[in-house]
Design an enzyme around this catalytic site. Structure first.
Site: not given
Length: 487
Positions: A287, A290, A319, A359, A377, A400
């Site tokens: 993590e 990441w 969208w 998360n 988003w 996102w």
């Protein structure tokens, strides 16, 4: 008298701070006073979408940093200028006034921040003032880890393997706090408790009370996590009703704690076994990698810092517009935790009430907005930035875009989390839902994931809302939208 200057930015700590360490050493060797400065840029913070939650936390951490620095005989001076365009002159004027010879700072990787630093360095150079910058936010500088073709990695797993394969344990050596400096006649500036550009919201005091400020609090949280929860992290991290995550992100976002300190603690706790994906330390390390991966992408692909999709072709996605009243109502229901999908709503209420979200639930709520509601988003990313105590462009944007299938290494567009099955899987007894949705606490552990519709209570204030969408038709709609840009 000539002086050295440490410019604090997203690194509000005294321990393991490369720029601060070097500045303190240089000042002592030159027998010159060391000053510290922090520059408040309210209009820039507004432009970057920050909200009162994180700005309040920043100011509290800044006050704690000022107290630490005063014990080291280093005055913390505050400068205030609207935005980055006016910052170079503001800093240069201060340096000339204080006879600063050299400015030390840790690098920031976002596009605007890197442009600001270029302008600052140029302005300093014109006045004969030197500067020195240091790597701080990542273990490997962006661009150092590349594919066989020499490109930036765009997929996490090979980046992760290269990161682990290249890691030298010495890279996890943390720096101590510098020794006290000689006394100086200068005094620190008082840190304001709030800024008028960021007025408090109804939950503001409650949110602030949940997150103690300062390096000592961050290090205590790290120590508690390593000793109490690290071993169980791989099993517990996906269940929001359990204290299974580190909850360190607010301090990491402001640099009150460094990623290196986290990795060093995990290394020490496991005698260097960070690569095993089936251990708590191994999963937590992945993590943290990441987090670094997303920072490398800020440099390799600057468009993600500037409101653009990582996958350019997804800019053509149709969208649904917030100018449509129905879409606006659905967006507002999502923000307020009134979608009729219990785990989504519980997560959104957690965010608003605490300035933080688990998360697993960040992925679920982001996918619900971008896919089930087919709302851009960027609208969700912006809302999260305003609410989060750990607001961080790289991680927030990366997460996102991952959920919306517009980003690097993103989830395939046809993979869409079902809020009911996610609820049953990760909150099986409904404990998290009951905590945040007390209107459902009377339901049993089967009903609470998909409450029965009580026709008699549909129009009463206390009733829980019906689902705002049909999941099947919403899924078909987003699949058609993605297929349209493929064709």
């Amino acid at each position: 008298m000539p002086k050295q200057l440490i410019w604090f930015r997203a690194d509000l700590r005294c321990h393991d701070n490369p720029a601060f360490w070097e500045a303190a050493q240089a000042a002592r060797e030159a027998q010159q006073p060391l000053l510290a400065v922090f520059i408040i840029t309210p209009q820039q913070w507004l432009a970057h979408g920050l909200g009162s939650n994180q700005v309040g936390f920043l100011l509290r951490n800044l006050a704690q940093l000022g107290q630490q620095l005063s014990q080291l005989n280093i005055p913390l001076k505050l400068l205030n200028t609207p935005d980055f365009s006016s910052l170079p002159k503001c800093l240069v004027d201060f340096c000339k006034e204080q006879e600063v010879q050299r400015v030390y700072y840790n690098q920031q990787l976002e596009w605007n921040e890197r442009q600001r630093d270029q302008a600052v360095n140029q302005s300093l150079h014109q006045e004969g003032i030197t500067s020195a910058s240091f790597e701080d936010q990542v273990i490997f500088p962006p661009g150092q880890l590349r594919t066989g073709k020499g490109d930036y990695y765009t997929v996490f797993t090979p980046f992760y393997r290269k990161w682990l394969g290249q890691l030298n344990p010495q890279q996890l050596t943390t720096l101590p706090c510098p020794a006290p400096q000689p006394q100086t006649h200068l005094t620190s500036d008082p840190v304001p408790e709030q800024l008028e550009e960021f007025p408090p919201h109804p939950y503001y005091q409650q949110v602030q009370s949940l997150w103690p400020a300062g390096e000592a609090a961050a290090l205590q949280q790290l120590d508690d996590f390593i000793n109490q929860a690290l071993d169980h992290y791989a099993q517990a991290r996906d269940f929001p009703a359990q204290p299974g995550t580190s909850s360190l992100s607010p301090w990491l976002a402001l640099g009150v704690l460094s990623a290196r300190q986290c990795l060093a603690a995990a290394w020490q706790a496991t005698q260097g076994r960070l690569a095993s994906k089936d251990t708590g330390a191994g999963v937590w390390t992945s993590e943290l990698i990441w987090r670094e991966f997303y920072r490398h992408l800020l440099v390799g692909f600057p468009r993600v810092s500037r409101g653009r999709a990582f996958k350019p072709e997804t800019e053509k996605l149709a969208w649904r517009s917030l100018n449509n009243p129905e879409v606006q109502q659905q967006f507002q229901a999502w923000q307020e935790g009134r979608t009729g999908f219990p785990l989504v709503d519980a997560a959104m209420r957690q965010l608003v009430a605490t300035g933080w979200m688990h998360n697993r639930l960040r992925m679920l709520t982001a996918m619900f907005l971008s896919k089930h509601l087919l709302i851009d988003w960027r609208e969700g990313e912006s809302f999260f930035m305003k609410q989060l105590m750990d607001a961080d462009l790289a991680s927030n944007n990366g997460g996102w875009q991952w959920a919306a299938s517009t980003g690097t290494d993103a989830v395939p567009y046809f993979r869409i989390f079902n809020p009911y099955s996610q609820s049953k899987r990760f909150d099986p007894e409904g404990d998290f839902i009951r905590h945040w949705l007390p209107e459902l606490k009377h339901l049993n552990s089967k009903q609470i994931h998909q409450p029965p519709v009580d026709k008699a209570d549909l129009f009463t204030e206390s009733s829980y809302p019906q689902p705002i969408i049909d999941l099947k038709s919403a899924r078909e709609r987003v699949l058609q939208a993605f297929q349209a840009i493929k064709n």
